[in-house]
Design a protein around this motif. Structure first.
Motif, PDB file in Angstrom:
ATOM      1  N   MET A  52       0.818  -1.215   0.000  1.00  0.00           N
ATOM      2  CA  MET A  52       0.000   0.000   0.000  1.00  0.00           C
ATOM      3  C   MET A  52       0.853   1.266   0.000  1.00  0.00           C
ATOM      4  O   MET A  52       0.420   2.307   0.466  1.00  0.00           O
ATOM      5  N   PRO A  54       2.266   4.594  -1.309  1.00  0.00           N
ATOM      6  CA  PRO A  54       1.780   5.548  -2.297  1.00  0.00           C
ATOM      7  C   PRO A  54       2.894   6.004  -3.241  1.00  0.00           C
ATOM      8  O   PRO A  54       2.643   6.671  -4.227  1.00  0.00           O
ATOM      9  N   TRP A 210      -9.686   5.734  -1.906  1.00  0.00           N
ATOM     10  CA  TRP A 210      -8.849   6.416  -0.923  1.00  0.00           C
ATOM     11  C   TRP A 210      -8.677   7.889  -1.240  1.00  0.00           C
ATOM     12  O   TRP A 210      -7.802   8.544  -0.684  1.00  0.00           O
TER      13      TRP A 210
ATOM     14  N   THR B  39      -5.822  -4.494   4.827  1.00  0.00           N
ATOM     15  CA  THR B  39      -5.849  -3.239   4.091  1.00  0.00           C
ATOM     16  C   THR B  39      -4.445  -2.663   3.915  1.00  0.00           C
ATOM     17  O   THR B  39      -4.030  -2.355   2.810  1.00  0.00           O
ATOM     18  N   LYS B  85     -14.652   4.103   6.493  1.00  0.00           N
ATOM     19  CA  LYS B  85     -13.730   5.137   6.012  1.00  0.00           C
ATOM     20  C   LYS B  85     -14.264   6.506   6.388  1.00  0.00           C
ATOM     21  O   LYS B  85     -15.475   6.743   6.397  1.00  0.00           O
ATOM     22  N   LYS B  91      -7.961  13.965   4.079  1.00  0.00           N
ATOM     23  CA  LYS B  91      -7.454  12.667   3.643  1.00  0.00           C
ATOM     24  C   LYS B  91      -8.357  11.546   4.151  1.00  0.00           C
ATOM     25  O   LYS B  91      -8.862  11.604   5.267  1.00  0.00           O
ATOM     26  N   VAL B  92      -8.510  10.545   3.282  1.00  0.00           N
ATOM     27  CA  VAL B  92      -9.354   9.407   3.654  1.00  0.00           C
ATOM     28  C   VAL B  92      -8.561   8.482   4.582  1.00  0.00           C
ATOM     29  O   VAL B  92      -7.418   8.140   4.307  1.00  0.00           O
ATOM     30  N   PHE B  93      -9.195   8.141   5.692  1.00  0.00           N
ATOM     31  CA  PHE B  93      -8.607   7.170   6.618  1.00  0.00           C
ATOM     32  C   PHE B  93      -9.567   6.000   6.739  1.00  0.00           C
ATOM     33  O   PHE B  93     -10.778   6.176   6.673  1.00  0.00           O
ATOM     34  N   GLU B  94      -9.013   4.816   6.938  1.00  0.00           N
ATOM     35  CA  GLU B  94      -9.875   3.659   7.177  1.00  0.00           C
ATOM     36  C   GLU B  94      -9.601   3.155   8.588  1.00  0.00           C
ATOM     37  O   GLU B  94      -8.456   3.100   9.036  1.00  0.00           O
ATOM     38  N   PHE B 114      -5.867   4.278   9.225  1.00  0.00           N
ATOM     39  CA  PHE B 114      -4.775   4.205   8.266  1.00  0.00           C
ATOM     40  C   PHE B 114      -5.092   4.981   6.992  1.00  0.00           C
ATOM     41  O   PHE B 114      -6.211   4.938   6.492  1.00  0.00           O
ATOM     42  N   SER B 115      -4.097   5.701   6.513  1.00  0.00           N
ATOM     43  CA  SER B 115      -4.169   6.323   5.186  1.00  0.00           C
ATOM     44  C   SER B 115      -2.837   6.051   4.503  1.00  0.00           C
ATOM     45  O   SER B 115      -1.782   6.246   5.103  1.00  0.00           O
ATOM     46  N   PRO B 116      -2.871   5.588   3.239  1.00  0.00           N
ATOM     47  CA  PRO B 116      -1.581   5.325   2.584  1.00  0.00           C
ATOM     48  C   PRO B 116      -0.744   6.589   2.436  1.00  0.00           C
ATOM     49  O   PRO B 116       0.481   6.513   2.336  1.00  0.00           O
ATOM     50  N   TYR B 120      -0.523   6.411  10.049  1.00  0.00           N
ATOM     51  CA  TYR B 120      -1.485   5.984  11.068  1.00  0.00           C
ATOM     52  C   TYR B 120      -1.931   7.125  11.965  1.00  0.00           C
ATOM     53  O   TYR B 120      -1.190   8.059  12.225  1.00  0.00           O
TER      54      TYR B 120
END
Lengths: 213, 452
Positions: A52, A54, A210, B39, B85, B91-94, B114-116, B120
C-alpha cells in the motif's frame, strides 16, 4: 543519465544517478551491476509483492526546495515487519533516501564525511550519540535484510543483503540512520521526518476508494 | 520540475496514472477458516479474526497463529466498525484496528486509522469522550516531575498506570496480543493531550486533540446514538475560561463606564435645595405628641400635624431627596412626611425613621436618614408632617427636614457595580467546578479534590 541495455533481455535500462551501480531490469527482473558502462548480471529478483505504498518509481517531490526524483527502492525486512527505502536523486546531482516505515516518511541524505560515525558496538538504545554538532538519541538497532528491490540503487540491492541499521532521533523531528554492511562499510544519513504533503509529491499512486493523494 | 526529468520518466511510472484497486490481501484464518482481509498491505503485521478471535501473523508464510483465541464476548462491538472510512483534514482514513484496553476500573477503546498518504492515526474513546492522536517523533522538549513541555507548552500530568490489552479486532502494524501490558502516562493541556507509552525499552509518544463525538459520527457516517458522555474528559476543552476572561473584560469596562458617568453626574447634579425647615417634636404629659414649627411665634395651638409653606418643584426636577436629621440617642424618631400637591391634593409619602443606639463598644443607626422619590410631577407642594417618638420619652426633640432635587445617588452606583461583577463571579465558579470535575479522575488534581 546513462541509457544502457539489459544484458539479459536487451530492454532499455536508465541510470539516472551517476552514483547508481545497480539496477533491476524492469522487463526481466535481472539484477544488473554497472561498472562504468559495462553491465554484468547478478541473478534475478522474484516478483515484488504489491503493497500500500503511495510512492512509486517516477514519483517527484521537493525537499528544501530542491526537486527530486524517485528512481529505485529496496524493501527490507526485520524481525517485526517490512519497510521501504526509496532511492532518490536530486536535481542538483546529489542523492538520498525517502524512507517509509510504519506509515511515517523521512528524507535522508548522506552525512558529510567530516562526521565521525560510532562503531556499532558502541551504540546502545536510549543513549545519546553526537553526529557533528547535533546530539541524537539512539531509538532502535535492528538487523535488516533486503527482500527485494526495483529501479536503480547505489549498491547491490540483491535479495538477502544484510545490514545492521541504527535509528537516531531528535525531539524536533530530525532523524538519522547509521548502516553497517559487510561489503559497503558503514554509512551515516541525516534528515528528518516529513509528510508527503510537505514534500509536495506528485505522481503518487492512487488507490480506489482512498481519495486523491 | 525539470523538463528533462519528466521526459525521461521510466515506463513503470505509468501505473501511477490509472487508479489501482485496493491491493487488499485476503487469506483464510488458520484457526477457523473465516476470510481475513488486510488493508495496509506491507505494513500490517498481525490481524485479529473477528469470528474466532485468533490473532494471526500476517507475514508468516503459513499464517502462524500468534494467539489461539482470547476471551471475548458478543458485547465487544466497535463503535466505529472495522473497514469504515472517514475523512480527516482532507485525507481518507480507514478504521483498520480496534483495541480495548484497561487499567483497573478504567477501560477505554482505541481505533487504529490508516491512510496510505498520511500513515497511522489513533482515535481514543473513554467515557464517551474522543481524542484523535498521532505519533510524535522523538520526545517532548523536557520532562518535569508532573509536567512535560512540548513546543513551549506545558502539559500537566493527569494519569499514569499500566494499560492492559483486553480485546483486539482487525489489523495492526505490530504483533498484538491480549494481555499485553505497557506503562502509560498522560499529560494534558486541553484540548491537547500528550501520552507516553513504554513497552520493554521502547518509548513512544503520541500527541492528540479532543474531538467532538458528533464529528466522529459525521466523519464515519455512523447512524448510532452518541455514546453516553460521563463526566468531563481529561482533555475536554471548555470555553468557560475564555468566557470568564471576556466577562471580566466587559465588567471592567462597564465599571469604568459607570464610574465616568458617576463622575460626570457628580459635577452636573444640581443638588438644589427646594425646601428646608426645622421642627420640634413635643410630647405632652397627656401622652399625645404634637409638632411645632420652630421659631414660629404662634405656638399656642397644639397640632398633631404641621403643614409647611408651599414650595415649587419644577419640571424635570430629577430625583427628590428628603433628608431628615435629629440628634436622637438610644432612641428613635419617626417622621411621617407627606408631600402634597397643592393643586391636585395628591400626596406622596416620604416617611423616614431616624434612630441611633449606642453601647460601650457598638452603635447602630445614625442621626440622619435620607430617602429618594422619583418622577414627582411639577407643581406647588407643601409637606404635611407628623412625628412620633417612643412613648416613655417626654419633652422636646428638634429635627430638620431638607428637600433637594437632582441629587447624586451613590447607592445606585453600588447596586449597578454589584450587578456587574456578579456575572464574572458566577462564571468563575462554573469554570472552577468544571476543572474540579475534570481533575476528579486524576490523582494529580491541583484542586486537592478528595472523595470521601
Amino acid at each position: 543519465m546513462i541509457k544502457l541495455n539489459c544484458p539479459s533481455c536487451g530492454g532499455e535500462i536508465n541510470f539516472r544517478s551517476k552514483t547508481s551501480v545497480f539496477a533491476v531490469c524492469g522487463f526481466c527482473l535481472s539484477n544488473i551491476v554497472r561498472h562504468d558502462v559495462d553491465l554484468s548480471l547478478l541473478g534475478k529478483q522474484s516478483e515484488l509483492q504489491e503493497d500500500m505504498s503511495p510512492i512509486t518509481i517516477g514519483s517527484l517531490g521537493k525537499f528544501n526546495n530542491v526537486p527530486f526524483f524517485v528512481c529505485g527502492r529496496i524493501i527490507v525486512r526485520w524481525e517485526d515487519g517490512y519497510w521501504n527505502e526509496w532511492y532518490i536523486t536530486f536535481k542538483n546531482g546529489t542523492d538520498g533516501w525517502l524512507v517509509e516505515a510504519q506509515g511515517d516518511f523521512a528524507i535522508l541524505t548522506a552525512a558529510p564525511s567530516s562526521i565521525q560515525i560510532p562503531a556499532s558496538k558502541d551504540v546502545v538504545v536510549g543513549n545519546r550519540i553526537n553526529l557533528g554538532s547535533e546530539s541524537f538519541v539512539a531509538t532502535d538497532i535492528k538487523t535488516m535484510t533486503c527482500v527485494g528491490s526495483e529501479g536503480e540503487l547505489p549498491f547491490n540491492g540483491i535479495e538477502g543483503r544484510e545490514s545492521v541499521s541504527i535509528d537516531l532521533e531528535k525531539s524536533d523531528g530530525q532523524f538519522a540512520t547509521i548502516e553497517y554492511n559487510a561489503d559497503d562499510g558503514m554509512s551515516c544519513y541525516l534528515g528528518r521526518y516529513i509528510s508527503l504533503n510537505k514534500l509536495k509529491m506528485i505522481g503518487l499512486r492512487e488507490f480506489e476508494g482512498w481519495g486523491r493523494p | 520540475m525539470g523538463k528533462a526529468m519528466n521526459r525521461s520518466r521510466p515506463k513503470r511510472s505509468k501505473r501511477a496514472k490509472s487508479k489501482i484497486k485496493p491491493i487488499a490481501k485476503s487469506f483464510n484464518c488458520t484457526s477457523c477458516g473465516a476470510v481475513l482481509s488486510i488493508t495496509a498491505v506491507g505494513k500490517t503485521l498481525s490481524v485479529a479474526c473477528k469470528s474466532c478471535h485468533a490473532i494471526i501473523d500476517v507475514n508468516d508464510p503459513n499464517y502462524k497463529i500468534l494467539e489461539k483465541s482470547h476471551k471475548a464476548s458478543a458485547s465487544h462491538a466497535p463503535y466505529i466498525p472495522i473497514g469504515a472510512k472517514g475523512v480527516f483534514s482532507g485525507k481518507v482514513f480507514e478504521c483498520i484496528g480496534y483495541m480495548e484496553r484497561g487499567d483497573g476500573p478504567y477501560e477505554w477503546r482505541e481505533y487504529l486509522l490508516f491512510s496510505p498518504y498520511i500513515g497511522y492515526r489513533w482515535l481514543f474513546e473513554m467515557d464517551g469522550h474522543w481524542t484523535l492522536l498521532k505519533k510524535l517523533h522523538g520526545q517532548p522538549d523536557s520532562l518535569g516531575n508532573n509536567t512535560a513541555t512540548y513546543k513551549s507548552n506545558e502539559f500537566k500530568l493527569f494519569n499514569k498506570g499500566t494499560a492492559k490489552v483486553l480485546y483486539v479486532e482487525g489489523e495492526f502494524y505490530w504483533r498484538v496480543k491480549s494481555g499485553d501490558k505497557s506503562y502509560v502516562k498522560d499529560f494534558i493541556k486541553p484540548p491537547y493531550i500528550l501520552s507516553t507509552e513504554v513497552i520493554k525499552n521502547e518509548v513512544n509518544w503520541t500527541f492528540g486533540k479532543y474531538i467532538d463525538a458528533q464529528t466522529i459520527n459525521k466523519v464515519f457516517k455512523i447512524d448510532k446514538d452518541l455514546l453516553y458522555q460521563h463526566g468531563v474528559g481529561a482533555n475536554q476543552p471548555s470555553d468557560l475560561a475564555e468566557k470568564f476572561n471576556k466577562q471580566v473584560k466587559i465588567a471592567l469596562f462597564a465599571l469604568a463606564y459607570i464610574f465616568v458617568i458617576f463622575l460626570v453626574r457628580s459635577k452636573t447634579a444640581a443638588n438644589e435645595v427646594i425646601y428646608e425647615g426645622a421642627f420640634q417634636h413635643r410630647k405632652t404629659s397627656y401622652g399625645s405628641s404634637s409638632n411645632f414649627k420652630r421659631n414660629e411665634d404662634n405656638v399656642t395651638g397644639i397640632r398633631k400635624t404641621v403643614l409647611t409653606d408651599s414650595f415649587y418643584i419644577p419640571k424635570k426636577a430629577g430625583n427628590l431627596k428628603i433628608s431628615t436629621k435629629s440628634s436622637v440617642y438610644n432612641s428613635w424618631i419617626y417622621i411621617d412626611a407627606l408631600l402634597v400637591n397643592k393643586e391636585t391634593g395628591k400626596g406622596i409619602p416620604l416617611a423616614t425613621e431616624v434612630s441611633y443606639y449606642r453601647g460601650s463598644d457598638w452603635s447602630e443607626g445614625g442621626t440622619s436618614k435620607a430617602k429618594h422619590v422619583y418622577n414627582v410631577p411639577a407643581g406647588n407642594y407643601y409637606l404635611n408632617i407628623r412625628s412620633r417618638m417612643p412613648f416613655h420619652r417626654r419633652g422636646y426633640k428638634d429635627y430638620t427636614i431638607v428637600l433637594r432635587r437632582d441629587t447624586l445617588i451613590t447607592s445606585n452606583l453600588w447596586v449597578v457595580g454589584l450587578l456587574i461583577i456578579i456575572v464574572p463571579f458566577l462564571s468563575l465558579f462554573r469554570k472552577k467546578s468544571f476543572e474540579v470535575r475534570r481533575w476528579s479522575n486524576s490523582d494529580y488534581s491541583p484542586y486537592n479534590y478528595e472523595e470521601d
